[in-house]
Scaffold this active site. Structure first.
Site, PDB file in Angstrom:
ATOM      1  N   SER A 229      -7.783   4.071   9.200  1.00 51.86           N
ATOM      2  CA  SER A 229      -8.516   4.071   7.938  1.00 51.86           C
ATOM      3  C   SER A 229      -7.817   3.165   6.918  1.00 51.86           C
ATOM      4  CB  SER A 229      -8.598   5.512   7.421  1.00 51.86           C
ATOM      5  OG  SER A 229      -9.016   5.554   6.092  1.00 51.86           O
TER       6      SER A 229
ATOM      7  N   LYS B 128      -8.902  -1.322   5.843  1.00 53.92           N
ATOM      8  CA  LYS B 128      -9.131  -1.885   4.506  1.00 53.92           C
ATOM      9  C   LYS B 128      -8.143  -3.019   4.225  1.00 53.92           C
ATOM     10  CE  LYS B 128      -9.185   2.472   3.396  1.00 53.92           C
ATOM     11  NZ  LYS B 128      -9.353   3.855   2.961  1.00 53.92           N
TER      12      LYS B 128
ATOM     13  N   ARG C 150     -14.916  12.935   7.893  1.00 50.85           N
ATOM     14  CA  ARG C 150     -13.627  13.565   8.211  1.00 50.85           C
ATOM     15  C   ARG C 150     -13.296  14.635   7.179  1.00 50.85           C
ATOM     16  NH1 ARG C 150      -9.742   8.869   7.925  1.00 50.85           N
ATOM     17  NH2 ARG C 150      -8.138  10.445   8.243  1.00 50.85           N
TER      18      ARG C 150
ATOM     19  N   ASP D  44     -15.339   2.720   7.455  1.00 52.11           N
ATOM     20  CA  ASP D  44     -14.283   3.664   7.067  1.00 52.11           C
ATOM     21  C   ASP D  44     -14.788   4.615   5.991  1.00 52.11           C
ATOM     22  OD1 ASP D  44     -11.533   4.763   6.706  1.00 52.11           O
ATOM     23  OD2 ASP D  44     -11.829   3.880   4.729  1.00 52.11           O
TER      24      ASP D  44
ATOM     25  N   HIS E 259       0.841  -1.203   0.000  1.00 51.69           N
ATOM     26  CA  HIS E 259       0.000   0.000   0.000  1.00 51.69           C
ATOM     27  C   HIS E 259       0.873   1.249   0.000  1.00 51.69           C
ATOM     28  CE1 HIS E 259      -3.504   2.517   0.879  1.00 51.69           C
ATOM     29  NE2 HIS E 259      -2.724   3.167   1.721  1.00 51.69           N
TER      30      HIS E 259
HETATM   31  N1  URA Z   1      -6.101   7.193   2.742  1.00 53.27           N
HETATM   32  C1  URA Z   1      -7.032   6.508   3.444  1.00 53.27           C
HETATM   33  O1  URA Z   1      -7.479   5.446   3.036  1.00 53.27           O
HETATM   34  N2  URA Z   1      -7.451   7.010   4.606  1.00 53.27           N
HETATM   35  C2  URA Z   1      -6.985   8.170   5.115  1.00 53.27           C
HETATM   36  O2  URA Z   1      -7.409   8.557   6.189  1.00 53.27           O
HETATM   37  C3  URA Z   1      -6.019   8.887   4.380  1.00 53.27           C
HETATM   38  C4  URA Z   1      -5.582   8.357   3.185  1.00 53.27           C
END
Ligand code: URA
Length: 430
Positions: free
Chosen positions: A181, A185, A166, A159, A80
């Site tokens: 966050s 995932k 947010r 999320d 990631h």
């Molecule tokens: N990418 C995400 O998936 N979440 C965040 O909070 C910031 C970047």
């Protein structure tokens, strides 16, 4: 909920049960936006302990579907990036690492802010499908070692809802909130290990190195608590990565990199990331040996062969692999020349990324034809009037293309004694 919000407001630690109740009630709609917004702001101001952050992550990962990768043999390794400009690393390392014998189940996202998204880039290949069912995704990884699919709405829905709130309440910039966050995932995908590339600099979402280190550490700690092996790298994102920015041109650059013709900074990052993924997956004794294996597989064409297999399997036109230029054939080209003689001392990645985002929105259904090709990078010498970049765009949006070309031209700064900062600036392992 009022008591939980007050507890965090007063700087006290929430229990796992309280955090689970928040995630459950907010996802179901029982907890209203106003309450969640207040709690998020309290978290931004008061922070969260590593235990609270891990509990929040697990609760969000459990809010929707979790993949079951157990049918796939071997140690599965994910990857990631927190997002950069010209960051097409996944498109190279996923097939490359699979070619080294480590299965890579990769769920990716779309563009966010001024940064591009892997799925948008991959979908430039005509016919290629990224919307895979969990069964098709697992079967593909089992059979050919790699799949890159779009993250579904069904994974970590908490999320998704929290992220939107947010965004609207100035509560994105919080290490525990970003870390939970991202990792929610990743835990929902459920690989055995992950290499995280935390971007820092002008073109990243995190601008200073100390904060990037904190984020890397927070994500590694979540992984450790959830039983996932994590390596978190911190890498520079000041000038764009490689020479291509934009969906079609980045897919093109990923293919030429796998064919052995990648730009040095991008090749270096791909080799570092791949080296760590290969070591985590057990196909090499350490990241250094992993990197050597990745370099060999890049040179012998097996990484490119694996991409070809993946494209074929996901229904894409395979000819693109042999003729990547086809991805932008027919695009209009605007050339940008240097205004001064000297060395390129900076290329503002954020500005280039934002210019490409705006160009894409003008291009509508021809987005894949939008891009910037940088012919000079930081440290290169430029003579006044020499070609430094090209902006490609579909016909019919001349004004937007001109504006993008102006932005790209102004992203370059020329001077003397350019400093090329090292790519890798931090490493956290857990
Ligand atoms: N990418 C995400 O998936 N979440 C965040 O909070 C910031 C970047």
């Amino acid at each position: 909920m009022r008591d939980i919000i007050a507890k965090k407001r007063d700087g006290r630690e929430l229990t796992a049960e309280e955090i689970a109740a928040v995630v459950r009630d907010y996802t179901s709609g029982e907890m209203v936006d106003a309450q969640m917004a207040a709690l998020l702001m309290a978290i931004v101001l008061r922070g969260m302990t590593p235990r609270e952050t891990a509990d929040l992550t697990l609760a969000m990962a459990d809010s929707g579907e979790r993949l079951d990768l157990s049918s796939i043999p071997g140690t599965k390794i994910d990857k990631h990036s927190t997002g950069g400009v010209g960051d097409k690393t996944t498109l190279v390392v996923a097939p490359l690492v699979a070619a080294c014998g480590v299965p890579v189940p990769k769920m990716s996202g779309r563009a966010l802010g001024h940064t591009g998204g892997t799925i948008d880039k991959l979908e430039c290949i005509p016919g290629l499908v990224t919307d895979l069912s969990p069964e098709a995704f697992c079967a593909q990884v089992s059979e050919i070692g790699v799949a890159i699919a779009a993250q579904t709405e069904r994974m970590a829905p908490a999320d998704k809802k929290v992220y939107a709130l947010r965004d609207a309440t100035a509560t994105v910039e919080s290490v525990p909130l970003i870390a939970s966050s991202v990792m929610s995932k990743k835990l929902a995908v459920g690989a055995d290990g992950i290499v995280l590339d935390v971007k820092v600099g002008r073109g990243a979402f995190v601008h200073d190195a100390a904060r990037a280190e904190k984020l890397a550490e927070a994500m590694a700690q979540i992984g450790a608590r959830a039983g996932m092996k994590v390596v978190a790298l911190v890498t520079r994102m000041d000038e764009p990565l490689g020479c291509a920015v934009g969906d079609g041109v980045e897919m093109m650059e990923a293919i030429s990199t796998l064919a052995g013709n990648g730009p040095p900074d991008f090749v270096e990052l791909c080799e570092i990331v791949a080296g760590h993924m290969i070591a985590l997956g057990g196909a090499s004794p350490n990241p250094g040996e992993g990197r050597k294996l990745a370099t060999r597989r890049l040179a012998d064409g097996s990484g490119l062969g694996k991409l070809r297999e993946m494209v074929r399997r996901q229904g894409g036109e395979e000819q693109v692999i042999d003729d990547p230029e086809a991805l932008i054939r027919g695009a209009h080209r605007s050339v940008i020349t240097g205004q001064e003689t000297g060395e390129v001392v900076g290329i503002d990645a954020r500005r280039v990324g934002a210019a490409m985002r705006d160009l894409k929105s003008a291009a509508r259904e021809h987005r894949r034809l939008c891009g910037a090709l940088l012919h000079k990078k930081v440290g290169d010498r430029v003579v006044r009037g020499e070609l430094i970049a090209t902006v490609v765009a579909p016909d019919g949006i001349a004004e937007a293309a001109e504006q993008a070309a102006r932005e790209v031209a102004e992203s370059f700064s020329t001077g003397e004694n350019a400093v090329r900062s090292p790519l890798l600036v931090g490493l956290t392992e857990m």
